[in-house]
Design an enzyme around this catalytic site. Sequence first.
Site, PDB file in Angstrom:
ATOM      1  CG  HIS A  59      -5.962 -29.845  20.616  1.00  0.00           C
ATOM      2  ND1 HIS A  59      -5.882 -29.353  21.886  1.00  0.00           N
ATOM      3  CD2 HIS A  59      -5.864 -28.785  19.794  1.00  0.00           C
ATOM      4  CE1 HIS A  59      -5.750 -28.037  21.837  1.00  0.00           C
ATOM      5  NE2 HIS A  59      -5.739 -27.667  20.588  1.00  0.00           N
ATOM      6  CG  ASP A  62      -5.254 -32.233  23.733  1.00  0.00           C
ATOM      7  OD1 ASP A  62      -4.080 -31.991  23.445  1.00  0.00           O
ATOM      8  OD2 ASP A  62      -6.167 -31.376  23.720  1.00  0.00           O
ATOM      9  CG  MET A  93     -14.814 -27.182  20.925  1.00  0.00           C
ATOM     10  SD  MET A  93     -13.038 -27.454  21.076  1.00  0.00           S
ATOM     11  CE  MET A  93     -12.524 -25.947  21.893  1.00  0.00           C
ATOM     12  CD  GLU A 186      -8.733 -20.196  19.938  1.00  0.00           C
ATOM     13  OE1 GLU A 186      -9.305 -21.317  19.931  1.00  0.00           O
ATOM     14  OE2 GLU A 186      -7.907 -19.864  20.798  1.00  0.00           O
ATOM     15  CE  LYS A 188      -1.458 -17.115  20.712  1.00  0.00           C
ATOM     16  NZ  LYS A 188      -0.977 -18.376  21.324  1.00  0.00           N
ATOM     17  CD  GLU A 222      -7.114 -17.964  24.078  1.00  0.00           C
ATOM     18  OE1 GLU A 222      -7.430 -19.050  23.563  1.00  0.00           O
ATOM     19  OE2 GLU A 222      -6.005 -17.716  24.592  1.00  0.00           O
ATOM     20  CG  HIS A 225      -5.748 -15.530  21.152  1.00  0.00           C
ATOM     21  ND1 HIS A 225      -6.215 -16.619  20.464  1.00  0.00           N
ATOM     22  CD2 HIS A 225      -4.922 -16.025  22.114  1.00  0.00           C
ATOM     23  CE1 HIS A 225      -5.682 -17.730  20.985  1.00  0.00           C
ATOM     24  NE2 HIS A 225      -4.907 -17.387  21.990  1.00  0.00           N
ATOM     25  CG  ASP A 250     -11.004 -20.613  23.627  1.00  0.00           C
ATOM     26  OD1 ASP A 250     -12.027 -21.330  23.749  1.00  0.00           O
ATOM     27  OD2 ASP A 250      -9.998 -20.970  22.986  1.00  0.00           O
ATOM     28  CG  ASP A 260      -0.826 -17.315  24.479  1.00  0.00           C
ATOM     29  OD1 ASP A 260      -1.751 -16.800  25.123  1.00  0.00           O
ATOM     30  OD2 ASP A 260      -0.932 -18.395  23.884  1.00  0.00           O
ATOM     31  CG  ASP A 262      -2.791 -19.509  27.445  1.00  0.00           C
ATOM     32  OD1 ASP A 262      -3.685 -18.873  26.858  1.00  0.00           O
ATOM     33  OD2 ASP A 262      -2.034 -20.307  26.863  1.00  0.00           O
ATOM     34  CG  ASP A 292      -7.620 -22.148  25.472  1.00  0.00           C
ATOM     35  OD1 ASP A 292      -6.990 -23.084  26.003  1.00  0.00           O
ATOM     36  OD2 ASP A 292      -7.462 -21.814  24.292  1.00  0.00           O
TER      37      ASP A 292
HETATM   38  C1  GCO Z   1      -3.436 -21.033  22.068  1.00  0.00           C
HETATM   39  C2  GCO Z   1      -4.823 -21.371  21.589  1.00  0.00           C
HETATM   40  C3  GCO Z   1      -5.175 -22.813  21.748  1.00  0.00           C
HETATM   41  C4  GCO Z   1      -6.484 -23.139  21.084  1.00  0.00           C
HETATM   42  C5  GCO Z   1      -6.664 -24.590  21.001  1.00  0.00           C
HETATM   43  C6  GCO Z   1      -8.007 -25.008  20.519  1.00  0.00           C
HETATM   44  O1  GCO Z   1      -3.172 -19.845  22.128  1.00  0.00           O
HETATM   45  O2  GCO Z   1      -2.659 -21.927  22.367  1.00  0.00           O
HETATM   46  O3  GCO Z   1      -5.719 -20.571  22.275  1.00  0.00           O
HETATM   47  O4  GCO Z   1      -5.228 -23.143  23.097  1.00  0.00           O
HETATM   48  O5  GCO Z   1      -7.556 -22.561  21.723  1.00  0.00           O
HETATM   49  O6  GCO Z   1      -5.683 -25.103  20.171  1.00  0.00           O
HETATM   50  O7  GCO Z   1      -8.169 -24.656  19.224  1.00  0.00           O
HETATM   51 MN    MN Z   2      -7.861 -20.733  22.693  1.00  0.00          MN
HETATM   52 MN    MN Z   3      -4.490 -18.894  23.485  1.00  0.00          MN
END
Ligand code: GCO
Ligand code: MN
Ligand code: MN
Length: 392
Positions: A59, A62, A93, A186, A188, A222, A225, A250, A260, A262, A292
């Site tokens: 990002h 970041d 990306m 993307e 969610k 993702e 998600h 992702d 979430d 991850d 991700d």
């Molecule tokens: C999340 C998202 C993020 C995005 C990222 C890139 O659930 O936090 O998946 O990690 O993927 O902001 O767009």
């Molecule tokens: Mn993501």
């Molecule tokens: Mn995510």
Amino acid sequence: MAKSDPFTPTPADRFTFGLWTVGNPGRDPFGEAVRPRLAPAEIVDLLGEAGGVYGVNFHDNDLIPIDASPQETAQIKKSFAAALRRNKIKAPMATTNLFGDPVFKDGAFTSNDAEVRAYAIQKTMNAMKLGKEFGAKTYVFWGGREGAESDATKDPVVAVERFREAIDFLCDYSISEKMGYQFAFEAKPNEPRGDIFFSVTGSYLALIPSLKHPDMCGVNPEFAHETMAGLNFVHHVAQALEMGKLFHIDLNDQVMGRFDQDYRFGSNSYKAAFFLVKLLSDYGYKGMKHFDSHAYRQADRKDVIAFARGSMRTFKILESKVERFNKDRKIQSLLNKIHRENAKLGKLTKSFSKANAKALLAADLNRVKLARKPLPYEELDQLVFDLLMGVR
Ligand code: GCO
Ligand code: MN
Ligand code: MN
């Protein structure tokens, strides 16, 4: 990892990580950071140490803090570029942080405030330029704050219109600046908003044909998600693939119905991960495979490296299982039994004509006989289990 290990990743595998994933310091809503915050160049070095990584994504913030001075900005860019060269890692990306700053507390492209919407587009234009400086080709849009807690606050139809307007503007910007980006959306369902607009990948697949430049737009589904919402992720990816819209993916893991999480790819849902890898392999997906995910909060630097290696290793192990599945005589003969073609009928139903309709109406199709044909799905599914557990 020994060279002879068949699961050792190489850049040809197109595995990528994010500055925000391996660099995640482990802060959560209940606790402070547990790992030191690393500079972007240090994160690239960590990925270099993990080995076999193709790229690192970021990002805008970041890489460059939102309040960095021009001098700081120049310094960070210089050391990041040097780290990419040193570790032979690319930056394929880029994306915009449109969720962290208080200005986005009620959304970015869909905010109720025209000035916030304009700022979000402006910030994205600058972030697109930043991505280009490091060679990014895909630009991801994750609308983390595009949503609502109460539908009293926003008109959801207007939200769709505002989002489309922003994307149309940014597509034209990419074209006019000859940036050559492809955009990947993307979805969610929720978190951080109570509800996020475009909650599943299918929502974006439906939006894309209504955009000004549909050809340059696709999706970045993702695993976590759709899974959070209790849905079948593999089916969403399949639809994107079928439409030629799977521009990026992702990978992570998630227990259904939870927050979430991850998790590391494949750490929880072995079977779903297997069928996802199978789908990507069978349909020849050539894009980036972006992990991700975040290491467990207990992990230190060494364990974060284990997490990164594990993510790639899992993918490669599952790829080898897919190969086994596709070569397994027993499995294939069962599949052949299950997929029963009928050339004559297939021709009739392929496309409509008056003659085909007439012939179809006259066809002898006995529902009782059809229902009696065996479908040994139990046997097939057990073979998948045996294969995944390594006893086949
Ligand atoms: C999340 C998202 C993020 C995005 C990222 C890139 O659930 O936090 O998946 O990690 O993927 O902001 O767009
Ligand atoms: Mn993501
Ligand atoms: Mn995510």
